[in-house]
Design a protein around this motif. Structure first.
Motif, PDB file in Angstrom:
ATOM      1  N   ASN A  19      -6.778   4.817  -7.956  1.00 18.40           N
ATOM      2  CA  ASN A  19      -7.746   5.908  -8.106  1.00 18.40           C
ATOM      3  C   ASN A  19      -8.777   5.550  -9.163  1.00 18.40           C
ATOM      4  OD1 ASN A  19      -5.708   7.028  -6.527  1.00 18.40           O
ATOM      5  ND2 ASN A  19      -6.005   9.088  -7.366  1.00 18.40           N
ATOM      6  N   GLY A  20     -10.052   5.620  -8.780  1.00 21.49           N
ATOM      7  CA  GLY A  20     -11.127   5.319  -9.720  1.00 21.49           C
ATOM      8  C   GLY A  20     -11.465   3.843  -9.845  1.00 21.49           C
ATOM      9  N   VAL A  21     -10.665   2.959  -9.274  1.00 19.22           N
ATOM     10  CA  VAL A  21     -10.939   1.520  -9.355  1.00 19.22           C
ATOM     11  C   VAL A  21     -11.969   1.163  -8.288  1.00 19.22           C
ATOM     12  CG1 VAL A  21      -9.962  -0.794  -9.162  1.00 19.22           C
ATOM     13  CG2 VAL A  21      -8.621   1.049 -10.204  1.00 19.22           C
ATOM     14  N   PRO A  22     -13.099   0.559  -8.654  1.00 19.83           N
ATOM     15  CA  PRO A  22     -14.134   0.243  -7.662  1.00 19.83           C
ATOM     16  C   PRO A  22     -13.672  -0.831  -6.685  1.00 19.83           C
ATOM     17  CG  PRO A  22     -14.684  -0.719  -9.790  1.00 19.83           C
ATOM     18  CD  PRO A  22     -13.491   0.156 -10.018  1.00 19.83           C
ATOM     19  N   ALA A  23     -14.369  -0.910  -5.562  1.00 21.63           N
ATOM     20  CA  ALA A  23     -13.980  -1.824  -4.491  1.00 21.63           C
ATOM     21  C   ALA A  23     -13.919  -3.273  -4.960  1.00 21.63           C
ATOM     22  CB  ALA A  23     -14.956  -1.683  -3.317  1.00 21.63           C
ATOM     23  N   TYR A  24     -14.868  -3.695  -5.776  1.00 22.07           N
ATOM     24  CA  TYR A  24     -14.940  -5.109  -6.160  1.00 22.07           C
ATOM     25  C   TYR A  24     -13.833  -5.517  -7.132  1.00 22.07           C
ATOM     26  CZ  TYR A  24     -17.285  -3.462 -10.445  1.00 22.07           C
ATOM     27  OH  TYR A  24     -17.603  -2.824 -11.622  1.00 22.07           O
ATOM     28  N   ARG A  25     -13.081  -4.549  -7.650  1.00 19.57           N
ATOM     29  CA  ARG A  25     -11.971  -4.881  -8.544  1.00 19.57           C
ATOM     30  C   ARG A  25     -10.605  -4.715  -7.871  1.00 19.57           C
ATOM     31  NH1 ARG A  25     -13.611  -2.594 -14.580  1.00 19.57           N
ATOM     32  NH2 ARG A  25     -15.324  -4.080 -14.947  1.00 19.57           N
ATOM     33  N   ILE A  66      -1.907   0.035  -4.686  1.00 17.36           N
ATOM     34  CA  ILE A  66      -1.857  -1.284  -4.053  1.00 17.36           C
ATOM     35  C   ILE A  66      -0.996  -2.174  -4.937  1.00 17.36           C
ATOM     36  CG2 ILE A  66      -3.162  -3.311  -3.295  1.00 17.36           C
ATOM     37  CD1 ILE A  66      -5.540  -1.493  -2.785  1.00 17.36           C
ATOM     38  N   ASP A  67       0.052  -2.721  -4.329  1.00 19.62           N
ATOM     39  CA  ASP A  67       1.004  -3.569  -5.056  1.00 19.62           C
ATOM     40  C   ASP A  67       1.559  -2.862  -6.298  1.00 19.62           C
ATOM     41  OD1 ASP A  67       2.559  -5.811  -5.419  1.00 19.62           O
ATOM     42  OD2 ASP A  67       1.037  -6.895  -6.552  1.00 19.62           O
ATOM     43  N   GLY A  68       1.820  -1.557  -6.151  1.00 23.48           N
ATOM     44  CA  GLY A  68       2.424  -0.780  -7.227  1.00 23.48           C
ATOM     45  C   GLY A  68       1.463  -0.299  -8.288  1.00 23.48           C
ATOM     46  N   ARG A  69       0.174  -0.652  -8.166  1.00 20.30           N
ATOM     47  CA  ARG A  69      -0.814  -0.241  -9.172  1.00 20.30           C
ATOM     48  C   ARG A  69      -1.692   0.873  -8.630  1.00 20.30           C
ATOM     49  NH1 ARG A  69      -4.096  -5.385 -10.405  1.00 20.30           N
ATOM     50  NH2 ARG A  69      -3.675  -5.760  -8.196  1.00 20.30           N
ATOM     51  N   ARG A  94     -11.036   3.302   4.112  1.00 25.14           N
ATOM     52  CA  ARG A  94     -12.040   3.245   3.049  1.00 25.14           C
ATOM     53  C   ARG A  94     -11.445   3.612   1.690  1.00 25.14           C
ATOM     54  NH1 ARG A  94     -17.281   2.794   4.400  1.00 25.14           N
ATOM     55  NH2 ARG A  94     -17.962   4.056   2.641  1.00 25.14           N
ATOM     56  N   MET A  95     -10.427   4.469   1.681  1.00 25.35           N
ATOM     57  CA  MET A  95      -9.766   4.777   0.410  1.00 25.35           C
ATOM     58  C   MET A  95      -8.930   3.599  -0.074  1.00 25.35           C
ATOM     59  SD  MET A  95      -8.781   8.839   0.389  1.00 25.35           S
ATOM     60  CE  MET A  95      -7.964   8.937   1.984  1.00 25.35           C
ATOM     61  N   ILE A  96      -8.370   2.813   0.840  1.00 30.33           N
ATOM     62  CA  ILE A  96      -7.661   1.590   0.437  1.00 30.33           C
ATOM     63  C   ILE A  96      -8.655   0.593  -0.138  1.00 30.33           C
ATOM     64  CG2 ILE A  96      -6.278  -0.364   1.233  1.00 30.33           C
ATOM     65  CD1 ILE A  96      -5.250   1.493   3.495  1.00 30.33           C
ATOM     66  N   ILE A 136       0.852  -1.197   0.000  1.00 31.48           N
ATOM     67  CA  ILE A 136       0.000   0.000   0.000  1.00 31.48           C
ATOM     68  C   ILE A 136       0.883   1.240   0.000  1.00 31.48           C
ATOM     69  CG2 ILE A 136      -1.781   1.291   1.257  1.00 31.48           C
ATOM     70  CD1 ILE A 136      -2.466  -1.401   2.648  1.00 31.48           C
ATOM     71  N   GLU A 137       0.501   2.214  -0.826  1.00 32.92           N
ATOM     72  CA  GLU A 137       1.190   3.508  -0.830  1.00 32.92           C
ATOM     73  C   GLU A 137       0.163   4.623  -0.913  1.00 32.92           C
ATOM     74  OE1 GLU A 137       4.740   3.953  -3.394  1.00 32.92           O
ATOM     75  OE2 GLU A 137       4.398   1.852  -3.955  1.00 32.92           O
ATOM     76  N   PHE A 138       0.337   5.632  -0.085  1.00 31.82           N
ATOM     77  CA  PHE A 138      -0.408   6.883  -0.188  1.00 31.82           C
ATOM     78  C   PHE A 138       0.595   7.952  -0.607  1.00 31.82           C
ATOM     79  CE2 PHE A 138      -4.593   6.776   2.314  1.00 31.82           C
ATOM     80  CZ  PHE A 138      -4.778   5.423   2.074  1.00 31.82           C
TER      81      PHE A 138
END
Length: 366
Positions: A73-79, A67-70, A52-54, A9-11
């Motif tokens: 932003n904009g990626v929904p929770a289920y993906r 997450i894992d270098g990817r 919640r942002m993670i 994880i990176e912020f």
């Protein structure tokens, strides 16, 4: 294409606004793969917003979450390669244990074979020590067992990151302590990153290997539990993590002597973050020695016990020292010279090693 990363994880300069309200401000955070991170802070500090942002339930107003270098932003929770265990577990009451755990697998596309689903559910239940409970109904389970069902449902999808939103808050103290150990064991066995949100300092210090202390939407300190407790970055951290006594003082011009409010002087020690002027000395209750007799080899202050809380192997005392105020002292009964407890109303002497105290600027007082 996903880039190789040593962090799960990176912020990067993340800010989150809700209209005019700023929930988190300019957060920079790296969580290594396989870490157990605790986001710790009072209500409204921004820790749940970060969680919640993670998870993808909120999107940053500024900055980037990876997450894992990817970039997420904009990626929904289920993906996202993330699962979450909620405070109240959110189990399906009309399903048995196996059906609850299998639910997420049955929603995956392309569909998994029934045999694969069965194998992974069995494996997940064994991991949380519920192998013999597959057909049990949720209402027949204890609180701790329900929590383990929620954990099994979260890990069965093999996420890269598991998010825990105060998952122990509904449990009694004894069960909470047992589940803290189980969660640590499970995290080590799985080898995946856990992110825990809590306002319970004991929970964060006992479970996590990285503690992120937050206040007013900002990170105040990030470090190991020992670093955060023994070397707090500021007065807020010293106050919030554990218990702390505050003593008003003035750092003299030599930068090595503290003049206390009663006129006495002590050495500043090596933990001073102020060079001169008004200061606050922060000292942990367990770092103060309480005795009926004045020790000849250490500076001490005479006071009177006003209250005592018996804790079994130790006791907490409230002691009033003229000119300095009230102190909280934790005395380990096994290390005390006296075999009996000190009673309220008794005169005592308090002493401490200046090296155990932290000195902060008075202007930083929260």
């Amino acid at each position: 294409m996903a880039s190789a990363s040593t962090n799960d994880i990176e912020f990067r300069s993340v800010t989150k606004n809700y209209g005019p309200v700023i929930a988190v401000t300019d957060i920079n955070l790296n969580v290594p793969k396989g870490a157990f991170l605790a986001l710790l802070g009072p209500s409204g500090c921004g820790k749940t917003t970060c969680l919640r942002m993670i998870g993808g339930f909120e999107q940053p107003s500024e900055g980037t979450v990876l997450i894992d270098g990817r970039e997420m932003n904009g990626v929904p929770a289920y993906r996202r390669p993330v699962n979450m265990v909620f405070q109240h577990y959110a189990l399906f009451p009309h399903f048995d244990v196996r059906q609850n755990v299998a639910y997420g697998l049955k929603q995956m596309r392309p569909k998994l074979a029934a045999a694969e689903i069965d194998r992974r559910v069995t494996e997940a239940l064994e991991m949380v020590r519920l192998g013999g409970f597959a057909k049990r109904r949720i209402h027949e389970m204890s609180g701790g067992q329900q929590q383990r069902v929620a954990l099994a449902r979260a890990i069965v999808n093999r996420p890269s990151v598991l998010l825990l939103d105060e998952p122990l808050a509904a449990l009694d103290k004894k069960l909470r302590s047992a589940m803290q150990i189980e969660l640590q064991t499970l995290q080590r066995e799985l080898g995946i990153t856990f992110v825990l949100v809590t306002h319970d300092q004991e929970e964060a210090l006992s479970m996590a290997d990285i503690v992120c202390v937050m206040s007013a939407g900002r990170i105040r300190q990030l470090g190991s539990p020992q670093e955060v407790y023994d070397r707090p970055a500021d007065l807020f951290v010293a106050d919030f993590v554990g218990k702390t006594n505050r003593v008003k003082a003035t750092m003299e011009a030599d930068g090595a002597t503290l003049r206390l409010a009663d006129g006495s002087a002590i050495a500043a020690g090596n933990r001073a973050s102020v060079s001169t002027g008004e200061a606050i000395v922060a000292i942990r209750p367990e770092s103060i020695r309480l005795s009926r007799m004045q020790a000849p080899d250490i500076a001490s202050f005479k006071g009177r016990v006003t209250h005592r809380i018996f804790l079994g192997s130790s006791a907490e005392y409230a002691v009033t020292v003229p000119g300095l105020g009230d102190f909280l002292v934790t005395a380990d009964r096994r290390s005390m010279n006296e075999s009996d407890l000190v009673e309220p109303g008794e005169a005592v002497y308090l002493g401490f090693d200046p090296g155990a105290a932290h000195v902060f600027s008075a202007s930083s007082a929260a």
